[in-house]
Design an enzyme around this catalytic site. Structure first.
Site, short mmCIF file in Angstrom:
data_model
loop_
_atom_site.label_atom_id
_atom_site.label_comp_id
_atom_site.label_asym_id
_atom_site.label_seq_id
_atom_site.Cartn_x
_atom_site.Cartn_y
_atom_site.Cartn_z
N CYS A 80 37.38 34.32 -29.51
CA CYS A 80 37.89 35.27 -28.52
C CYS A 80 38.42 36.52 -29.23
O CYS A 80 37.66 37.22 -29.88
CB CYS A 80 38.93 34.61 -27.63
SG CYS A 80 39.24 35.54 -26.09
N HIS A 191 35.62 30.59 -25.37
CA HIS A 191 36.51 29.55 -25.91
C HIS A 191 35.73 28.23 -26.00
O HIS A 191 35.60 27.53 -24.99
CB HIS A 191 37.73 29.37 -25.00
CG HIS A 191 38.71 30.48 -25.08
ND1 HIS A 191 39.73 30.50 -26.01
CD2 HIS A 191 38.82 31.63 -24.37
CE1 HIS A 191 40.44 31.61 -25.85
NE2 HIS A 191 39.90 32.31 -24.88
N GLU A 193 36.62 25.46 -27.22
CA GLU A 193 37.49 24.32 -26.96
C GLU A 193 37.73 24.10 -25.46
O GLU A 193 38.25 23.06 -25.06
CB GLU A 193 38.83 24.50 -27.69
CG GLU A 193 39.80 25.49 -27.08
CD GLU A 193 39.51 26.95 -27.36
OE1 GLU A 193 40.37 27.79 -27.02
OE2 GLU A 193 38.43 27.27 -27.90
#
Length: 217
Positions: A80, A191, A193
């Site tokens: 990001c 992102h 994750e």
């Protein structure tokens, strides 16, 4: 295998740490350069404003440290804002020089689409990645059922070098570099994750890449 999460006070460290732990990594969150020297690979997270982030990196001596990682060809993944910091500069709240590891600059999304309708900023949500090329470190990409990943950002990389953009998305007709790489320096605008199965796949492939490089030393 040891992954150092570079802590400069502007990142969602917990979610990144947990994702790496689930992949079997030995994770250290630190701004201590002596500790970072012992790591096999590095993750640069980031949430917030580009100028503030660069100010913090410079104050902590981490900007030069990260540039040194590139010189040593050590694996680094920016996520990001962490990816945006890898570029030459940003026009967020004025002009701020970045780490200058990738070709391009960070600019705010155009506020109007091709029909001159105002778009929602930030770009927030799920979009599929379209791969221009498949890098050697990604295996079995064709077996993945979906390439959707989760984005949250108001700024994006523009005027990039074509060979450094591996995959992209589109938002309101605008080209969004999503996965970028130059040598061992990589970036993900989204992102991983928080990006479900495909995000986990990408992060796991990067971890495997780091592990293979570490084992070959």
């Amino acid at each position: 295998m040891k992954i150092g999460v570079i802590d400069y006070g502007m990142g969602n460290l917990y979610s990144v740490e947990q994702a790496l732990l689930r992949l079997g990594c030995d994770v250290t969150i630190t701004s201590d350069r002596d500790v970072l020297d012992k790591m096999d690979g590095y993750l640069l997270p980031g949430v917030g404003a580009f100028p503030d982030a660069m100010e913090r990196l410079n104050e902590l001596g981490l900007a030069d440290y990260i540039k040194g990682l590139a010189t040593l060809n050590k694996p680094l993944l920016g996520i990001c804002l962490g990816m945006q910091l890898l570029y030459e500069q940003s026009n967020e709240n004025g002009t701020t020089k970045g780490l200058n590891l990738l070709k391009g600059e960070i600019k705010r999304f155009d506020e109007l689409d091709s029909q001159q309708k105002k778009i929602r900023i930030p770009h927030m949500g799920w979009n599929p990645l379209s791969f221009v090329t498949q890098p050697d470190w990604l295996h079995d990409l064709a077996k993945e059922e979906s390439t959707h990943v989760y984005f949250v950002h108001s700024y994006l990389a523009q005027n990039t070098k074509q060979s450094e953009v591996l995959a992209s998305a589109t938002y309101a007709g605008q080209f969004v570099p999503g996965l970028v790489q130059k040598d061992a320096i990589m970036g993900m605008q989204f992102h991983p994750e928080k990006s479900g199965p495909f995000g986990k796949y990408l992060l796991a492939e990067w971890v495997r890449y780091v592990k293979e490089r570490s084992a070959s030393k």
